[in-house]
Scaffold this motif. Structure first.
Motif, PDB file in Angstrom:
ATOM      1  N   THR A  39     -58.385 -54.033 -25.518  1.00  0.00           N
ATOM      2  CA  THR A  39     -58.531 -55.258 -24.738  1.00  0.00           C
ATOM      3  C   THR A  39     -58.253 -56.360 -25.655  1.00  0.00           C
ATOM      4  O   THR A  39     -58.958 -57.353 -25.950  1.00  0.00           O
ATOM      5  N   VAL A  44     -50.900 -57.367 -24.692  1.00  0.00           N
ATOM      6  CA  VAL A  44     -50.966 -55.685 -24.388  1.00  0.00           C
ATOM      7  C   VAL A  44     -50.124 -54.865 -25.421  1.00  0.00           C
ATOM      8  O   VAL A  44     -49.868 -53.729 -25.367  1.00  0.00           O
ATOM      9  N   ILE A  47     -51.242 -51.397 -26.877  1.00  0.00           N
ATOM     10  CA  ILE A  47     -51.850 -50.200 -25.640  1.00  0.00           C
ATOM     11  C   ILE A  47     -51.041 -49.080 -25.674  1.00  0.00           C
ATOM     12  O   ILE A  47     -51.461 -47.713 -25.881  1.00  0.00           O
ATOM     13  N   PRO A  63     -56.082 -49.196 -20.471  1.00  0.00           N
ATOM     14  CA  PRO A  63     -55.278 -50.490 -20.739  1.00  0.00           C
ATOM     15  C   PRO A  63     -56.093 -51.490 -20.388  1.00  0.00           C
ATOM     16  O   PRO A  63     -56.224 -51.741 -19.314  1.00  0.00           O
ATOM     17  N   VAL A  65     -56.804 -56.006 -21.388  1.00  0.00           N
ATOM     18  CA  VAL A  65     -56.373 -57.456 -22.063  1.00  0.00           C
ATOM     19  C   VAL A  65     -57.434 -58.322 -21.958  1.00  0.00           C
ATOM     20  O   VAL A  65     -58.360 -57.994 -21.093  1.00  0.00           O
ATOM     21  N   THR A  83     -53.995 -53.361 -15.663  1.00  0.00           N
ATOM     22  CA  THR A  83     -52.611 -54.260 -15.091  1.00  0.00           C
ATOM     23  C   THR A  83     -51.580 -53.354 -15.220  1.00  0.00           C
ATOM     24  O   THR A  83     -51.442 -52.264 -16.068  1.00  0.00           O
ATOM     25  N   TRP A  85     -49.343 -53.067 -17.362  1.00  0.00           N
ATOM     26  CA  TRP A  85     -49.171 -53.693 -18.690  1.00  0.00           C
ATOM     27  C   TRP A  85     -47.797 -53.565 -19.388  1.00  0.00           C
ATOM     28  O   TRP A  85     -47.282 -54.060 -20.360  1.00  0.00           O
ATOM     29  N   GLN A  86     -47.065 -52.776 -18.648  1.00  0.00           N
ATOM     30  CA  GLN A  86     -45.600 -52.451 -19.187  1.00  0.00           C
ATOM     31  C   GLN A  86     -44.537 -53.413 -18.472  1.00  0.00           C
ATOM     32  O   GLN A  86     -43.407 -53.595 -18.782  1.00  0.00           O
ATOM     33  N   TRP A  90     -45.393 -59.704 -16.675  1.00  0.00           N
ATOM     34  CA  TRP A  90     -46.573 -59.751 -17.143  1.00  0.00           C
ATOM     35  C   TRP A  90     -46.846 -60.158 -18.761  1.00  0.00           C
ATOM     36  O   TRP A  90     -47.641 -60.947 -19.097  1.00  0.00           O
ATOM     37  N   ARG A  91     -46.037 -59.429 -19.332  1.00  0.00           N
ATOM     38  CA  ARG A  91     -45.712 -59.844 -20.827  1.00  0.00           C
ATOM     39  C   ARG A  91     -45.524 -61.285 -21.139  1.00  0.00           C
ATOM     40  O   ARG A  91     -45.944 -61.854 -21.970  1.00  0.00           O
TER      41      ARG A  91
END
Length: 284
Positions: A39, A44, A47, A63, A65, A83, A85-86, A90-91
């Motif tokens: 987190t 992220v 991860i 995974p 944050v 989430t 995360w990939q 989002w990134r």
């Protein structure tokens, strides 16, 4: 051995932790945990490495944050689990938060200099590098380490108490995302939102406001929570039917001090993962 336990809060070198992501997973394995969450603050990036290590070691990697927000003049942290995360979108959103963190670092350094403490961002970055950090975010723990190295304070805890904590002389808090927005972001990214270490805020009225906005869980068990905190937040979780989580908030060891606590010192049953994972929650 805690083979049915999960530590749902840990940090790595992807943000302001001292261990590489795979090291956190290895330490979780050594602690006998079934699962460990990564987190990191507003990123992220750690991860993928952790998940790969988890496959090798037989540890479930959750995974996550920890999103930095602010309300009523205080830092408030919102954990997001599972989430997408990939996702590039989002990134990119999380990347915008890192820019705010960079601004805060410069503001803190300026305040320290105004207090007569000679410190530069370059020195902080170098201190982080000495600790094995290459790239990623720079945070207050790195500044605290530098203050210890310079002999300004005797310990990491003193650095926070005197200068870096929310009531410290050099604390800075530029405009940040509001906790409500963080909850919305996490929902839009397909994840589950949890209020991190509510006992550190000293504002349970605000905590309840965040819950009513839509937070789905609350971190009852945390290295800095005492028994009274745990009882209070268990009751709050029962009142609002929240997911109860817990974790060490491990950042690593600096000057023989573990910040906030060692991996595995605060855990919940691994079945909590079914509640946190939207893909599995419907089958409960």
């Amino acid at each position: 051995m805690a083979i049915d336990r999960a530590d749902l809060h840990s940090h790595t070198t992807a943000s302001d932790g001292l261990q590489q992501p795979r090291e956190n997973v290895r330490m979780a394995k050594e602690a006998g945990l079934a699962a460990i969450a990564i987190t990191d603050h507003d990123t992220v990036d750690g991860i993928a490495e952790a998940i790969e290590a988890g496959k090798e070691l037989g540890v479930i990697v959750v995974p996550g944050v920890e999103i930095s927000t602010a309300a009523n003049g205080s830092d408030i942290h919102i954990l997001g689990y599972y989430t997408d995360w990939q996702s590039e979108s989002w990134r990119l959103k999380l990347g915008s938060l890192l820019q705010t963190r960079d601004r805060r670092n410069l503001m803190i350094i300026e305040k320290l200099r105004n207090l007569g403490i000679s410190i530069t961002l370059e020195e902080v970055v170098e201190e982080a590098r000495k600790q094995g950090k290459e790239g990623g975010t720079i945070g207050r723990p790195h500044m605290a380490s530098l203050l210890v190295a310079k002999g300004i304070v005797a310990s990491i805890q003193e650095a926070f108490d005197r200068y870096l904590a929310s009531d410290g002389a050099a604390f800075a808090n530029p405009p940040r995302l509001h906790p409500f927005e963080a909850i919305d972001w996490i929902r839009e990214a397909g994840g589950t939102s949890v209020i991190a270490h509510p006992g550190l805020y000293g504002d349970d009225v605000l905590v309840e406001e965040i819950i009513r906005h839509g937070a789905q869980g609350i971190e009852v068990y945390h290295s800095d929570h005492g028994p009274e905190d745990e009882i209070r937040y268990i009751r709050l979780a029962e009142k609002y039917k929240l997911i109860i989580t817990g974790g060490s908030d491990y950042h690593g060891k600096r000057e023989e001090e573990v910040f906030h606590g060692p991996i595995g010192n605060r855990t919940v049953h691994v079945d909590v993962l079914k509640q946190l994972d939207p893909a599995r929650r419907g089958s409960l």
